[in-house]
Design an enzyme around this catalytic site. Structure first.
Site, PDB file in Angstrom:
ATOM      1  N   HIS A 185       0.820  -1.205   0.000  1.00  0.00           N
ATOM      2  CA  HIS A 185       0.000   0.000   0.000  1.00  0.00           C
ATOM      3  C   HIS A 185       0.855   1.257   0.000  1.00  0.00           C
ATOM      4  O   HIS A 185       0.449   2.284  -0.544  1.00  0.00           O
ATOM      5  CB  HIS A 185      -0.955  -0.004   1.189  1.00  0.00           C
ATOM      6  CG  HIS A 185      -2.093  -0.954   1.025  1.00  0.00           C
ATOM      7  ND1 HIS A 185      -2.961  -1.270   2.053  1.00  0.00           N
ATOM      8  CD2 HIS A 185      -2.515  -1.679  -0.043  1.00  0.00           C
ATOM      9  CE1 HIS A 185      -3.863  -2.144   1.615  1.00  0.00           C
ATOM     10  NE2 HIS A 185      -3.603  -2.396   0.353  1.00  0.00           N
ATOM     11  N   HIS A 218      -3.731  -6.713 -10.887  1.00  0.00           N
ATOM     12  CA  HIS A 218      -2.453  -6.125 -10.487  1.00  0.00           C
ATOM     13  C   HIS A 218      -1.354  -6.400 -11.505  1.00  0.00           C
ATOM     14  O   HIS A 218      -0.572  -5.497 -11.845  1.00  0.00           O
ATOM     15  CB  HIS A 218      -2.036  -6.646  -9.114  1.00  0.00           C
ATOM     16  CG  HIS A 218      -2.757  -6.008  -7.979  1.00  0.00           C
ATOM     17  ND1 HIS A 218      -2.527  -4.715  -7.557  1.00  0.00           N
ATOM     18  CD2 HIS A 218      -3.730  -6.488  -7.159  1.00  0.00           C
ATOM     19  CE1 HIS A 218      -3.313  -4.426  -6.541  1.00  0.00           C
ATOM     20  NE2 HIS A 218      -4.051  -5.481  -6.271  1.00  0.00           N
TER      21      HIS A 218
END
Length: 408
Positions: free
Chosen positions: A254, A383
């Site tokens: 993150h 992703h």
């Protein structure tokens, strides 16, 4: 044309060709995407639907998103795949009684069903892509999704989105989280690029302002979990450190993901300059998370002093590190990002890319051996495909904008 720089792979025609080939290989994985209930299936290690899982709304939305954008690049078959799974967002996965979207196809009859901002962010993202490619229901679904975010999740007082409601919207959970807001930033920037009102871009920037403030006060480790009043809860899930969506501590990936999103947001941020904050987040994630040696990689999480907690390697963490390095390298011109980028693509190619069964291994253990402690199978492509695209194209406010024909 900018001359190629051998130190920065993303400028090399040969590397860009490699990225195009890899994104095509990924999009070809799992040609049978459809879940019998509607929407997209969770894919197993070989790309076959794993029907032990229901059709998840976030996976459906992510698969629609990548295939709609694949069609923008002239990928045969991607538009048909996107259309099929996108249909699930208007049928099986939509709550026709209470409005909004279920978490999965199993929730229509579940007494414990909830509705989350995380899932609704991905519905916005998919609907933005559908709108951009001219899907006949794209704009209608995007407007409905944004209306749901506005009426149910957006909290004007704090400039953030709340997290989870009961399925009938009768009770709001006091938990607040950064993960859902991170994906909401991505989705709202894409929505604005698809023609949604500028209000949504400004709300994305307000979320970014808050995250920068909280992270700066926490040595650039992003606090993940909060009370209803947005007070950080740093010890949250201390007894559930490998939780799929709410693990304890700092989530290394993150830090990288926010770094990239802040650069994207800075392109439309007016007087705000997020690049310094993006670099600080990147540096912290790289220092804390990177494990060199004979089996290099990034740990999943660390504690608040930077010590590893969950040492397994998740593919999405490496994907976000690659994307952040490419983005910051292009924006700042600093050579260190090019060096990191080369190192991390080497790790991806050596350990994560599965040339036997396709796609990427979604999880490796600390020795870079395929594992399934946090994730099983290879559920979706989001992703990994985006890592190839972010590496391939110049930074823009969203993948939707970056992949437009004149953006290369």
């Amino acid at each position: 044309m900018t001359p190629a720089d051998p130190g920065n792979w993303w400028t090399l025609p040969s590397h860009r060709s490699w990225l195009d080939t890899e994104s095509s290989r990924l999009l070809d994985f799992g040609t049978t995407l459809d879940h019998p209930a509607g929407g997209a299936a969770w894919l197993d290690d070989r790309g076959n639907p794993d029907l032990d899982h229901p059709a998840h709304t976030y996976i459906t939305a992510r698969m629609a998103h990548v295939h709609f954008l694949g069609s923008v690049q002239g990928r045969p078959g991607s538009r048909r795949r996107a259309d099929r799974v996108f249909d699930g967002l208007s049928t099986t996965l939509r709550d026709n009684t209470n409005r909004g979207w279920f978490e999965s196809s199993a929730d229509a009859t579940s007494p414990d069903a909830v509705k989350s901002a995380y899932t609704h962010a991905f519905v916005v993202l998919a609907a933005s892509a559908a709108t951009a490619v001219g899907h006949p229901r794209g704009r209608e679904l995007l407007d409905e999704a944004l209306d749901t975010v506005d009426s149910r999740f957006w909290d004007e007082r704090y400039g953030m989105c709340s997290d989870t409601w009961t399925v009938d919207w009768s009770e709001l959970d006091p938990y607040r989280g950064i993960n859902a807001n991170m994906h909401m930033v991505e989705a709202l920037l894409a929505a604005a690029d698809a023609g949604a009102p500028e209000l949504w871009r400004e709300r994305a920037l307000r979320i970014c302002d808050n995250v920068c403030r909280w992270s700066a006060a926490n040595e650039w480790r992003v606090p993940e979990h909060f009370t209803a009043e947005w007070i950080p809860q740093l010890e949250y899930n201390r007894d559930d450190v490998a939780n799929q969506f709410k693990p304890y501590g700092a989530t290394v990936g993150h830090g990288f993901e926010w770094a990239r999103l802040l650069v994207q947001a800075s392109l439309v941020a007016g007087g705000r300059d997020y690049v310094d904050a993006a670099q600080s987040l990147y540096d912290r994630a790289a220092v804390d998370g990177w494990q060199p040696g004979p089996t290099p990689g990034f740990v999943y999480t660390t504690d608040w002093t930077g010590q590893p907690v969950v040492t397994g390697r998740l593919h999405w963490v490496l994907c976000e590190a690659i994307g952040a390095a490419a983005t910051l390298g292009r924006v700042t011109g600093e050579e260190r990002y090019g060096s990191d980028y080369r190192t991390w693509w080497d790790v991806a190619a050596d350990y994560f890319v599965d040339r036997v069964d396709g796609s990427w291994h979604h999880e490796l253990d600390s020795h870079n051996v395929p594992a399934a402690t946090v994730w099983s199978g290879k559920p979706d492509l989001y992703h990994a495909v985006q890592a190839t695209w972010i590496s391939r194209y110049a930074p823009n406010t969203s993948m939707l904008a970056a992949l437009q024909p004149d953006s290369d």
